[in-house]
Design a protein around this motif. Sequence first.
Motif, PDB file in Angstrom:
ATOM      1  N   LEU A 166       5.812  30.806 -16.121  1.00  0.00           N
ATOM      2  CA  LEU A 166       6.784  30.715 -15.732  1.00  0.00           C
ATOM      3  C   LEU A 166       7.048  29.618 -16.793  1.00  0.00           C
ATOM      4  CD1 LEU A 166       9.577  30.994 -14.614  1.00  0.00           C
ATOM      5  CD2 LEU A 166       8.587  29.530 -13.113  1.00  0.00           C
ATOM      6  N   PHE A 213      11.207  36.897 -13.971  1.00  0.00           N
ATOM      7  CA  PHE A 213      10.606  37.884 -12.639  1.00  0.00           C
ATOM      8  C   PHE A 213      11.406  38.774 -12.392  1.00  0.00           C
ATOM      9  CE2 PHE A 213       8.893  33.231 -11.601  1.00  0.00           C
ATOM     10  CZ  PHE A 213       7.214  34.253 -11.701  1.00  0.00           C
ATOM     11  N   LEU A 486       2.936  30.685 -10.903  1.00  0.00           N
ATOM     12  CA  LEU A 486       2.185  32.130  -9.564  1.00  0.00           C
ATOM     13  C   LEU A 486       1.373  32.275  -9.132  1.00  0.00           C
ATOM     14  CD1 LEU A 486       3.861  35.125  -9.880  1.00  0.00           C
ATOM     15  CD2 LEU A 486       2.049  35.705 -12.127  1.00  0.00           C
ATOM     16  N   LEU A 546      14.706  34.172  -5.017  1.00  0.00           N
ATOM     17  CA  LEU A 546      13.706  34.209  -5.837  1.00  0.00           C
ATOM     18  C   LEU A 546      12.924  35.650  -5.656  1.00  0.00           C
ATOM     19  CD1 LEU A 546      11.617  34.147  -8.507  1.00  0.00           C
ATOM     20  CD2 LEU A 546      10.289  32.739  -7.742  1.00  0.00           C
ATOM     21  N   LEU A 550      12.724  39.782  -6.001  1.00  0.00           N
ATOM     22  CA  LEU A 550      11.233  39.584  -6.459  1.00  0.00           C
ATOM     23  C   LEU A 550      11.058  41.280  -5.755  1.00  0.00           C
ATOM     24  CD1 LEU A 550       8.935  36.687  -7.505  1.00  0.00           C
ATOM     25  CD2 LEU A 550       9.469  38.488  -8.959  1.00  0.00           C
TER      26      LEU A 550
END
Length: 769
Positions: A166, A213, A486, A546, A550
């Motif tokens: 990321l 993502f 992550l 998020l 996801l």
Amino acid sequence: MEELVGLREGSSGKPVTLRELWSPCPRIRRSIQGGLEWLKKRLFRVGEDWYFLMALGVLMALISYAMNFAVRSVVRAHKWLYREVGDGHLLRYLSWTVYPVALLSFSSGFSQSITPSSGGSGIPEVKTILSGVILEDYLDIKNFGAKVTGLSCTLATGSTSFLGKLGPFVHLSVMIAAYLGRLRTKVIRESENKTKEMEMLAAGAAVGVATVFAAPFSGVLFSIEVMSSHFSVWDYWRGFFAATCGAFMFRLLAVFNSEQETITSIYKTSFPVDIPFDLPEIFFFVVLGAICGILGCGYNFCQRTFLFFLKANGFTSKLLATSPFFSVNPKAVGKERRRNETLVPYSKPLYSALAALILASITYPPGVGRFMASRLSMGEHLETLFDNNSWALMTRNSSPPWPAEPDPDNLWLEWCHPQFTVFGTLAFFLVMKCQILGTFSLGTSHPSLVHARLFASNSCHVRTTSLQFWMLILATTIPIPAGYFLPIFIYGAVIGRLLGEALSVTFPEGIVAGGEVNPIMPGAYALAGAAAFSGAVTHTISTALLAFELTGQIVHALPVLMAVLVANAITQSYQPSFYDGTIIVKKLPYLPWIRGRKIGSHLVTVSHFMNCTLTTLAKDMPLEEVVKVVISTDVPQYPLVETTESQTLVAIVKRTDLVQALQTEPASWAPGQQPCLQDILASGCPTQPVTLKLSPETSLHETHNLFELLNLQLLFVTSRGRAVGSVTWVELKKAISTLTNPPTPKASPLSREESPTFTSPRPEGAESK
């Protein structure tokens, strides 16, 4: 020589050049040129930003997908090699450890040999740049190749290094945005605009998150929360448009490559929609948020402590320094001198190899790695942790055998070893990332955001246990391009999964509410734990969104958001965020956060902390004195006053412009005339108007907000038009530091108004209030 002209046959128009007259198909060429000019005008009527932002999103999606494809190929080759070497433990151990050691060593050596700024996450530096600070060569396009190559090697090590992508992708996206911004100014022939440049960089940060993502909404919000203290609503559409283009293209490439049938979320879940959770479970989600908040405090503290230790330790500081690791003796000659010189470039790869060897040895599957699901990739970790079924209930009566190779249809069996229960493997995973170290104190403020102190407080201290998340922190110290979000997200998912499994065993039939019984789903707690812990460590709320993007489901919106809020409330009360802590350790320029603090920032005025030593240039100042001032000082700009006596601030002159004007050939002066600065200004030396200035009575709180909102580095202070001082980040940080950690008074305590914490300097010539 004049160009020859002529007339076309049968035409009574104006003459044209012979080159155009003799060129083939002149009418067709003119029609095409006219059509292109018309199309250009029509396209750019809607704004040229649309095209450059779309190009930014598409480019980053292509890079992200290509990197994932290459990394998957290397990981498959590693798994094949590990299977084919046979049953000999030595060969299997070497095949498991040599691979990540070689990759991380190459990643560190290659990226650091090109530029040291290519290592690490990149988000702290991007945050510093978006605050208005110029970091030389950090956004240079030459860093792009080093970052991409190093990051690909890092990700190819799989779950051994336990690192993501990321942060580096945010850095890569911002670099591409800066390059496209410069290309845009050349295409439309526009002068450089600092505001436009910052708008492109902010959009680039959002695209970096979205293309990792495939989450455009949380990508924009996460970039705002992490990298901006204030965000212009005008930049919203740029961020969302570019992020949407990037996320759409990223998932579209998976469909084109037959990996997906259609555009879907990355980690699909199948939580029931009718009754996803019972009302009493809200309490346990809140408890999970509190646990993640406490662990988030411990993680941020230990990560910053360990980085300070590496800098303070003599051996590790030399090992990780960009300067030579071994000093070369100037008296050494021949082979001895060459031997010392050859050791210089291998310091950082050596540290990377040692750290990779430790991590690979711990995660070796026949060893302790079998108790922490080390054969799974990081994506497979999340897929299994978000599983609806309760592993503890499924293995309560019989323990399934540990498979010789991971079963693609039953990857959850990697968390169930016959020698351990499900709770044992989950707890062992946490313990290997988390080890008891000692004790620390919790205060009521963030003094570490003001100085590089770990903790200091005037209020009561709370003694508690410090958690050193040693495997995660060890991985973050390796000088390679790597992302750290992550791993934190997965760690939080394990915390939530452990609590969910415990609740499923405690309430095997579910919690009875209103006569209906619904089984507890540990996967929902894993989802909430991932969002809460990552949100606590990074001080963000957008991790909840998020998690929904996801998984593609939003049925647990309320409990997940409550867990994230509770975790943030705890962590933000005691610790700076992960990225702010990194800024502190790296000593990057930053402004401490003071909003919401009960430190009396409204009572302190600029006159208490401004810099009264101000070098001014007057229009009637002789050129000889101007040259002396320029030579003796190195400030980037000078305040220009009307006269030496009045000191009335009228403009600002940049040092570079003034030096260039002084170096030009002087004009012929009249006999007996003494040249002064006014003559240089009249000859064309540019000046800038003073559009914003401070008053000695302006409060510290208002000054801080101005610097944050407008990304300022310097403001001059005037009293009734007279220049009396200046304020920079240095004075602001010192003032906030004194307020947060006031020195112990030697005399009897005084009231705040009479406190000796601040002195009120009265510049020479300034009127008293």
